[in-house]
Design an enzyme around this catalytic site. Structure first.
Site, PDB file in Angstrom:
ATOM      1  N   CYS A   7      -9.731  29.954  17.766  1.00 60.76           N
ATOM      2  CA  CYS A   7     -10.858  30.067  16.834  1.00 60.76           C
ATOM      3  C   CYS A   7     -12.110  29.625  17.571  1.00 60.76           C
ATOM      4  O   CYS A   7     -12.379  28.432  17.698  1.00 60.76           O
ATOM      5  CB  CYS A   7     -10.635  29.214  15.585  1.00 60.76           C
ATOM      6  SG  CYS A   7     -12.042  29.277  14.430  1.00 60.76           S
ATOM      7  N   CYS A  55     -16.131  35.695  13.083  1.00 57.71           N
ATOM      8  CA  CYS A  55     -14.883  35.401  13.784  1.00 57.71           C
ATOM      9  C   CYS A  55     -15.188  35.456  15.271  1.00 57.71           C
ATOM     10  O   CYS A  55     -15.449  36.533  15.824  1.00 57.71           O
ATOM     11  CB  CYS A  55     -13.793  36.406  13.407  1.00 57.71           C
ATOM     12  SG  CYS A  55     -12.232  36.122  14.279  1.00 57.71           S
TER      13      CYS A  55
END
Length: 294
Positions: free
Chosen positions: A82, A230
């Site tokens: 992430c 993202c």
């Protein structure tokens, strides 16, 4: 009792990607540095601190690293990477310690991070992408993962088709479109995320190449849903576009939540992601959140 009960947390965001950071490095002596899927889902509930990703800092497992970081999606599943969450962790650590560089370990490997090129920008070395069908992974062999045979809609007139696939520590499928807002990603995202071709599910991105230096994307994030940002999808898109020779190796990616600078570094194929990380508030988890967690 849960390691998270009454524990401090920081609510942050990386260009709109909602992040919760919890530092459990001081929990080693009690053996309580682990977080279960049930606990992660409890944190994501309305009574907790709803998030896209939960970044849990655990005691380091390797010398020279700051922490081992376990990353959870809001459905309780673990994520391998992430990028936006890593920038939030980096800002948190740097502000507390005065550091400007640090190395962290995640399930996807070692991540080197640093501050710059401006004081409010943070860069994460996301490592080298993987292109082999087994590495992404896919359920069947595709020799060329720049495009694979996958489509939504009628065979003779598909709505979406021929995505590029790549792993950035987690699986990504990038569909090339003329307008990222022209598709109902909230409808198609879950279907594609869970398509049998992706045995570990996948992040689904719609990408429009504006020019060789700019790309616009929207992403349905595996385990989290429609997201404003993202980071690993931005990295995957930049790499996929460069592989197709449709964009340069240094590009600006525009997401609904903001912009990221992505460089697919030629000398070692590592992907560098640069962007901001915003602090929202601090709090402590109510022990009642975890009362029903075994």
């Amino acid at each position: 009792m849960s390691a998270l009960a009454n524990h401090a947390f920081a609510k942050m965001n990386g260009i709109g990607n909602e992040i919760v950071v919890v530092d459990l490095r001081d929990s080693e002596a009690q053996g309580r540095a682990q977080v279960s899927a049930e606990e992660a889902r409890a944190v994501a509930s309305p009574a907790g601190a709803p998030y896209d990703q939960l970044m849990v800092l655990q005691p380091p497992r390797l010398d020279g690293t700051e922490a081992y970081i376990t990353i959870y999606n809001n459905d309780g599943s673990e994520a391998g990477a992430c990028g936006n969450g890593m920038r939030c962790v980096v800002r948190r650590i740097f502000e507390k310690t005065g550091q400007t560089t640090a190395t962290f370990q995640t399930r996807a490997g070692l991540l080197n991070c640093w501050q710059g090129p401006a004081p409010d920008l943070y860069t994460v070395d996301m490592g080298a992408p993987k292109f082999g069908w087994q590495d992404i992974p896919l359920a069947e062999e595709f020799r060329d993962t720049r495009y694979i045979e996958l489509q939504v809609g009628p065979i003779d007139n598909p709505v979406l088709h021929s995505p590029s696939v790549v792993s950035m520590g987690n699986p990504h499928a990038v569909f090339w479109v003329d307008d990222v807002n022209a598709y109902d990603l909230e409808r198609f995202g879950p279907l594609l995320e869970n398509h049998p071709i992706f045995p570990e599910r996948a992040n689904i991105t719609l990408a429009h190449i504006v020019d060789r230096d700019h790309i616009t994307i929207r992403t349905w994030e595996r385990g989290a849903g429609l997201t404003r940002a993202c980071g690993s999808a931005a990295c995957a898109t930049a790499v996929a576009a460069a592989r197709l020779k449709r964009a340069n190796r240094i590009v600006e990616i525009t997401l609904p939540g903001g912009k990221l600078g992505i460089e697919w570094r030629e000398r070692d194929d590592h992907v560098l992601m640069t962007g901001t990380a915003d602090f929202e508030y601090e709090g402590r988890f109510d022990p009642a959140l975890f009362a029903s967690v075994a």
